[in-house]
Design a protein around this motif. Structure first.
Motif, mmCIF file in Angstrom:
data_model
loop_
_atom_site.group_PDB
_atom_site.id
_atom_site.type_symbol
_atom_site.label_atom_id
_atom_site.label_comp_id
_atom_site.label_asym_id
_atom_site.label_seq_id
_atom_site.Cartn_x
_atom_site.Cartn_y
_atom_site.Cartn_z
ATOM 1 N N ASN A 48 -30.644 30.554 -40.267
ATOM 2 C CA ASN A 48 -29.899 31.945 -39.810
ATOM 3 C C ASN A 48 -29.732 32.700 -41.147
ATOM 4 O O ASN A 48 -29.347 33.986 -41.037
ATOM 5 C CB ASN A 48 -28.691 31.114 -39.306
ATOM 6 N N GLU A 49 -29.394 32.202 -42.090
ATOM 7 C CA GLU A 49 -29.022 32.809 -43.636
ATOM 8 C C GLU A 49 -30.400 33.271 -44.321
ATOM 9 O O GLU A 49 -30.118 34.053 -45.353
ATOM 10 C CB GLU A 49 -28.221 31.929 -44.306
ATOM 11 N N GLY A 50 -31.423 32.937 -43.706
ATOM 12 C CA GLY A 50 -32.842 33.371 -44.449
ATOM 13 C C GLY A 50 -33.040 32.531 -45.490
ATOM 14 O O GLY A 50 -33.795 32.756 -46.451
ATOM 15 N N HIS A 51 -32.429 31.318 -45.740
ATOM 16 C CA HIS A 51 -32.625 30.613 -46.988
ATOM 17 C C HIS A 51 -34.042 29.731 -46.665
ATOM 18 O O HIS A 51 -34.716 29.289 -47.803
ATOM 19 C CB HIS A 51 -31.710 29.637 -47.354
ATOM 20 N N ILE A 52 -34.400 29.407 -45.735
ATOM 21 C CA ILE A 52 -35.431 28.607 -45.388
ATOM 22 C C ILE A 52 -36.255 29.102 -44.005
ATOM 23 O O ILE A 52 -35.595 29.765 -43.216
ATOM 24 C CB ILE A 52 -35.172 26.970 -45.035
ATOM 25 N N PHE A 53 -37.243 28.600 -43.764
ATOM 26 C CA PHE A 53 -37.944 28.981 -42.782
ATOM 27 C C PHE A 53 -39.021 27.810 -41.968
ATOM 28 O O PHE A 53 -39.468 27.068 -42.939
ATOM 29 C CB PHE A 53 -39.137 30.306 -42.630
ATOM 30 N N LYS A 62 -39.829 25.349 -45.353
ATOM 31 C CA LYS A 62 -40.061 25.682 -46.672
ATOM 32 C C LYS A 62 -38.848 26.619 -46.992
ATOM 33 O O LYS A 62 -38.387 27.317 -46.234
ATOM 34 C CB LYS A 62 -41.237 26.533 -46.919
ATOM 35 N N THR A 64 -37.402 29.990 -49.085
ATOM 36 C CA THR A 64 -37.943 31.445 -49.225
ATOM 37 C C THR A 64 -38.139 31.825 -50.774
ATOM 38 O O THR A 64 -37.291 31.739 -51.527
ATOM 39 C CB THR A 64 -36.973 32.461 -48.679
ATOM 40 N N ALA B 18 -38.082 35.673 -42.792
ATOM 41 C CA ALA B 18 -36.603 34.805 -43.460
ATOM 42 C C ALA B 18 -36.284 35.626 -44.628
ATOM 43 O O ALA B 18 -35.050 35.867 -44.774
ATOM 44 C CB ALA B 18 -37.210 33.487 -44.019
ATOM 45 N N ARG B 21 -34.415 38.591 -43.172
ATOM 46 C CA ARG B 21 -32.989 37.927 -42.766
ATOM 47 C C ARG B 21 -31.848 37.717 -43.720
ATOM 48 O O ARG B 21 -30.969 38.038 -43.918
ATOM 49 C CB ARG B 21 -33.226 36.701 -41.939
ATOM 50 N N ARG B 22 -32.762 37.119 -44.879
ATOM 51 C CA ARG B 22 -31.638 36.962 -46.263
ATOM 52 C C ARG B 22 -31.146 38.509 -46.708
ATOM 53 O O ARG B 22 -29.985 38.334 -47.033
ATOM 54 C CB ARG B 22 -32.426 36.358 -47.076
ATOM 55 N N ARG B 25 -28.413 39.423 -44.273
ATOM 56 C CA ARG B 25 -27.050 38.744 -44.539
ATOM 57 C C ARG B 25 -26.680 39.286 -45.976
ATOM 58 O O ARG B 25 -25.318 39.390 -45.952
ATOM 59 C CB ARG B 25 -27.713 37.433 -44.658
#
Lengths: 64, 29
Positions: A48-53, A62, A64, B18, B21-22, B25
């Protein structure tokens, strides 16, 4: 601003050198002291925070 | 790499999503 659990999960994902990323099963094996629910909760937050996908399927990840 | 071109494409697309999205955020604070 990660919790201890989120940090553990993220660092494992980040350290995996595989092209397809780390498998859910590997996370569970490496983090035996966490429940599957705990790990999935961490994964949801990190995605949700875009740290992984997710990569080839919904069980490989993995950073990002 | 033992990934098919389709798998590599999917991974790269998911990575880009992603990253977007990061950024979103971070912009939200």
């Amino acid at each position: 601003g990660f919790t201890a659990n989120q940090s553990q999960v993220f660092n494992l994902i980040k350290s995996c050198p595989l092209a397809e990323g780390i498998a859910m099963q590997s996370l569970m094996t490496s983090l035996k002291y966490l429940t599957t629910y705990d790990i999935r909760t961490c994964l949801k937050f990190l995605i949700n925070e875009g740290h992984i996908f997710s990569t080839v399927d919904d069980d490989h990840f993995k950073s990002t | 790499s033992n990934l098919t071109p389709e798998q590599q494409k999917k991974i790269e697309e998911n990575r880009q999503r992603a990253l977007a999205r990061r950024a979103e955020r971070l912009a939200q604070g």
